[in-house]
Design an enzyme around this catalytic site. Structure first.
Site, short mmCIF file in Angstrom:
data_model
loop_
_atom_site.label_atom_id
_atom_site.label_comp_id
_atom_site.label_asym_id
_atom_site.label_seq_id
_atom_site.Cartn_x
_atom_site.Cartn_y
_atom_site.Cartn_z
N HIS A 126 39.76 -16.15 -4.28
CA HIS A 126 39.26 -15.80 -5.61
C HIS A 126 40.32 -15.05 -6.43
O HIS A 126 40.50 -15.33 -7.62
CB HIS A 126 37.96 -14.98 -5.48
CG HIS A 126 36.81 -15.81 -5.00
ND1 HIS A 126 35.73 -15.27 -4.33
CD2 HIS A 126 36.57 -17.13 -5.08
CE1 HIS A 126 34.88 -16.24 -4.03
NE2 HIS A 126 35.35 -17.38 -4.48
N ASP A 145 29.17 -20.10 -6.80
CA ASP A 145 28.83 -18.78 -6.22
C ASP A 145 29.24 -17.62 -7.13
O ASP A 145 28.88 -16.47 -6.86
CB ASP A 145 29.49 -18.63 -4.84
CG ASP A 145 30.98 -18.96 -4.89
OD1 ASP A 145 31.40 -20.01 -4.36
OD2 ASP A 145 31.73 -18.18 -5.52
N ASP A 166 37.47 -24.65 -9.71
CA ASP A 166 37.02 -24.15 -8.40
C ASP A 166 35.97 -25.13 -7.87
O ASP A 166 34.77 -24.89 -7.89
CB ASP A 166 36.41 -22.76 -8.54
CG ASP A 166 35.88 -22.24 -7.21
OD1 ASP A 166 34.91 -21.44 -7.21
OD2 ASP A 166 36.41 -22.67 -6.16
N1 SAM Z 1 36.09 -22.34 -3.22
C1 SAM Z 1 35.35 -23.43 -2.77
C2 SAM Z 1 36.26 -24.44 -2.15
O1 SAM Z 1 37.47 -24.25 -2.23
O2 SAM Z 1 35.81 -25.37 -1.52
C3 SAM Z 1 34.51 -23.98 -3.90
C4 SAM Z 1 33.48 -23.09 -4.24
S1 SAM Z 1 32.32 -23.54 -5.44
C5 SAM Z 1 30.90 -23.27 -4.49
C6 SAM Z 1 32.37 -25.27 -5.68
C7 SAM Z 1 31.34 -25.70 -6.71
O3 SAM Z 1 31.76 -26.92 -7.37
C8 SAM Z 1 29.96 -26.01 -6.12
O4 SAM Z 1 29.02 -25.07 -6.59
C9 SAM Z 1 29.65 -27.43 -6.62
O5 SAM Z 1 28.30 -27.62 -6.97
C10 SAM Z 1 30.56 -27.52 -7.84
N2 SAM Z 1 30.86 -28.89 -8.28
C11 SAM Z 1 31.12 -29.97 -7.51
N3 SAM Z 1 31.33 -31.05 -8.28
C12 SAM Z 1 31.20 -30.65 -9.58
C13 SAM Z 1 31.31 -31.31 -10.85
N4 SAM Z 1 31.58 -32.62 -10.92
N5 SAM Z 1 31.16 -30.57 -11.97
C14 SAM Z 1 30.88 -29.23 -11.90
N6 SAM Z 1 30.74 -28.55 -10.73
C15 SAM Z 1 30.91 -29.25 -9.59
#
Ligand code: SAM
Length: 291
Positions: A66, A90, A160
């Site tokens: 982060h 998150d 992210d």
């Molecule tokens: N730090 C983590 C990692 O490196 O794997 C990622 C954390 S964060 C929880 C990732 C977020 O991306 C998730 O909440 C997921 O729902 C979101 N996400 C995935 N695809 C997406 C998209 N096309 N547009 C927006 N958010 C998306």
């Protein structure tokens, strides 16, 4: 005594490799509209969130990723006011961004509302300060749609995302990067979650190939995150000003002082600078992206 449940990360099954956690307690498990979500307690890492079999965040080592995804682009830019996070469910990244009092507005575009909802209950250390900050703006949408349609312009874009599977796949495409470039303000910087090069070299090379076609300067920097297993984690870097990646440590330290020297657990001006010095095998991947 009942046998402990072990939960495996299945992200690297194709490589015949699994990181597995002994579970103290499953706190929450569901299939959302977009992905499988499980949150459990682990005796060493604290709370561990997994989406579709890939570790997203743990209480114990979240600060590394982060801080490096936030303070590196914002302090390299030096005058950022408008920041966009794509993904970031998150709110761990958002919490770091809002430590910069110079940021006027932070917009987070997350596809899965239930990840944010569940984080309100299970990651209040992130969501409480973020959701109560008037500078924060949450948009529930596919990041691809948002960057393709918005008329707003951003100084810093932080992707992210999950890995290039399921809903996250589109966030590693040339179309997505081109749309990010379209809504970037002059002098802007974009950073991306770009996997672990030791296990995911093709992901890094493919992203850098796209970014090189779109930006004057595209590279990556690294950090070691215990539960993003496989050694160095790569964070993609794209900007039109090549100088931003080569700032002297003193300049970074001065900007950090100006930003109020908020506490960090991993990021320092020296670590910021050193993160762009790549081990040879990763530097060779970056070079391969230029061919
Ligand atoms: N730090 C983590 C990692 O490196 O794997 C990622 C954390 S964060 C929880 C990732 C977020 O991306 C998730 O909440 C997921 O729902 C979101 N996400 C995935 N695809 C997406 C998209 N096309 N547009 C927006 N958010 C998306």
């Amino acid at each position: 005594m009942a046998e402990k449940r072990w939960i495996a990360e299945t992200l690297f099954d194709e490589l015949g490799f699994r990181m597995t956690f002994a579970v103290e307690r499953v706190l929450y498990e569901t299939r959302t509209e977009h992905q499988h979500l499980v949150l459990f307690e682990h005796k060493h890492f604290g709370k561990v969130l997994m989406l579709d079999g890939a570790t997203q965040v743990t209480t114990r080592d979240e600060f590394i990723y982060h801080e490096m995804m936030t303070h590196v682009p914002i302090l390299a830019h030096g005058r950022a006011r408008e920041v966009l996070i794509v993904g970031g469910g998150d709110c761990g990244i958002a919490e770091e961004v809002l430590k910069h009092t110079s940021i006027a507005r932070l917009t987070q575009v997350e596809i899965d509302a239930s990840v944010v909802e569940f984080s309100k209950q299970h990651f209040p250390e992130f969501t409480a300060p973020v959701l109560s900050d008037p500078r924060f703006d949450l948009v529930i949408d596919d990041g691809m749609n948002y960057v393709a349609e918005t008329d707003r312009r951003f100084d810093v874009i932080i992707v992210d995302s999950t890995d290039p599977q399921g809903p996250g796949k589109v966030l590693f495409t040339r179309e997505f990067y081109a749309a990010c470039k379209r809504c970037m303000a002059p002098g802007g910087v974009m950073v991306t979650q770009n996997g672990v090069p030791f296990f995911q070299p093709d992901e890094l090379i493919a992203s850098l190939r796209h970014l090189r076609e779109l930006f004057a300067d595209a590279a990556c920097y690294v950090a070691a995150i215990p539960t993003y297993v496989g050694g160095h984690m790569a964070m993609g870097w794209a900007a039109d000003d090549p100088q931003l990646r080569h700032l002297p440590v003193q300049t970074i330290a001065d900007r950090y002082a100006e930003a109020g020297r908020f506490p960090t657990g991993y990021w320092t001006p020296e670590v910021h600078k050193a993160a762009f010095a790549l081990p040879r095998f990763i530097a060779e991947h970056v070079a391969a992206a230029g061919q």
